[in-house]
Design a protein around this motif. Structure first.
Motif, short mmCIF file in Angstrom:
data_model
loop_
_atom_site.label_atom_id
_atom_site.label_comp_id
_atom_site.label_asym_id
_atom_site.label_seq_id
_atom_site.Cartn_x
_atom_site.Cartn_y
_atom_site.Cartn_z
N GLU A 40 0.84 -1.20 0.00
CA GLU A 40 0.00 0.00 0.00
C GLU A 40 0.87 1.25 0.00
O GLU A 40 1.88 1.30 0.71
N THR A 41 0.43 2.27 -0.75
CA THR A 41 1.15 3.54 -0.76
C THR A 41 0.72 4.48 0.37
O THR A 41 1.51 5.26 0.87
N HIS A 42 -0.56 4.41 0.75
CA HIS A 42 -1.12 5.32 1.77
C HIS A 42 -2.02 4.50 2.70
O HIS A 42 -3.22 4.37 2.47
N SER A 43 -1.43 3.96 3.75
CA SER A 43 -2.14 2.95 4.53
C SER A 43 -3.14 3.51 5.53
O SER A 43 -4.14 2.87 5.85
N GLY A 44 -2.88 4.69 6.08
CA GLY A 44 -3.73 5.17 7.16
C GLY A 44 -3.55 4.30 8.39
O GLY A 44 -2.52 3.65 8.56
N ARG A 45 -4.55 4.23 9.22
CA ARG A 45 -4.47 3.34 10.38
C ARG A 45 -5.23 2.06 10.08
O ARG A 45 -6.08 2.03 9.21
N ALA A 46 -4.93 1.04 10.78
CA ALA A 46 -5.51 -0.26 10.47
C ALA A 46 -6.95 -0.41 10.92
O ALA A 46 -7.71 -1.18 10.34
N MET A 47 -7.33 0.30 11.99
CA MET A 47 -8.65 0.12 12.57
C MET A 47 -9.21 1.46 13.02
O MET A 47 -8.49 2.31 13.54
N TYR A 48 -10.52 1.64 12.80
CA TYR A 48 -11.18 2.89 13.17
C TYR A 48 -12.28 2.61 14.18
O TYR A 48 -13.18 1.80 13.93
N ASP A 49 -12.17 3.28 15.31
CA ASP A 49 -13.18 3.17 16.36
C ASP A 49 -14.33 4.11 16.00
O ASP A 49 -14.17 5.33 15.98
#
Length: 276
Positions: A40-49
């Protein structure tokens, strides 16, 4: 630019479109009993609450994953199962980002290589995957980082290109990236997400890709709102070297997804931007 925070938009209609197709691609790629690489080039965070301040501000997930998760539509089962795996209580409390979806599909010998330049998001990502030896998180420019790892080992799999497009130059960066990536890893599959905005810069990106030598590009676009409604009115995905039977799966599933998500008239387009 590092100001974008996806937490405000987690689980919205664009995430549903993007992650449903991503899940279809990963399901297809993992059918063969051969290891794969996922980048991935732009992963962000893995999990969103979904209960936190960002997600609750506009509650975009309510008109996206919340609707789809409850609908039980044929063709969305694999994607919804990946979401359910993060919500064992039976209530929709968390939304998995693309890194978590990839982890869900990954097998013992698969490798995940995740780029995230934002310092805070990168640290969250590293903590989330610290006990999974299959996953490597890199705090670096996504385009440069992925290109440095191509061709990967294992030498089959896919790349997700998912920038925020905060800067209008990002559209040209995507074209330049995919041209170079395809040279380095011609047999890889690539998925490019982009927002449908009134400025129409996404159209220029598509035209520039059409003028390259790259073939076998499938394009899926949905429009949830009128183009003049303001903001993002639709979502697009370009798939280079799409795995079989992705086209058939999208064609069979997306109309039902749109009828579930859209309150009014919606548009669903699936076409070959550049045939093989």
């Amino acid at each position: 630019m590092l100001s974008y925070q996806h937490g405000y938009h987690a689980g919205n209609f664009a995430d549903v479109h993007k992650h449903l197709i991503l899940s279809m691609m990963l399901q297809s790629l993992t059918r063969k009993d051969k290891p794969l690489s996922y980048l991935e080039t732009h992963s962000g965070r893995a999990m969103y609450d979904l209960s936190d301040e960002q997600a609750q501000k506009n509650q975009e997930f309510q008109s996206g994953i919340s609707k789809l998760w409850q609908a039980g539509l044929k063709g969305t089962e694999v994607y919804c199962e990946a979401v359910t795996a993060q919500n064992t209580s039976g209530e929709l409390a968390f939304y998995p980002g693309s890194p978590s979806l990839a982890q869900h599909f990954a097998r013992a010998n698969d490798k995940l290589m995740l780029m995230e330049l934002h310092p805070q998001e990168s640290q969250v990502l590293k903590r989330h995957f610290r006990q999974d030896s299959r996953v490597a998180v890199h705090q670096r420019d996504g385009y440069e980082g992925v290109l440095a790892m191509l061709p990967p080992k294992p030498n089959r799999g896919m790349v997700l290109i998912d920038p925020a497009y905060e800067d209008k130059s990002e559209y040209d960066q995507v074209v330049a990236f995919i041209k170079r990536a395809k040279q380095l890893w011609p047999n890889g599959s690539y998925a490019i997400w982009y927002p449908l905005l009134e400025a129409n810069r996404w159209k220029s990106m598509k035209h520039k890709l059409q003028r390259t030598s790259i073939r076998n590009i499938l394009c899926s676009e949905i429009e949830i709102n009128p183009a003049d409604a303001g903001g993002m009115y639709g979502s697009g995905m370009l798939m280079v070297n799409p795995p079989w039977p992705l086209e058939d799966n999208i064609r069979a599933t997306m109309p039902g997804v749109l009828s579930t998500l859209a309150e009014g008239a919606a548009v669903d387009r699936l076409e070959w931007l550049a045939p093989e």
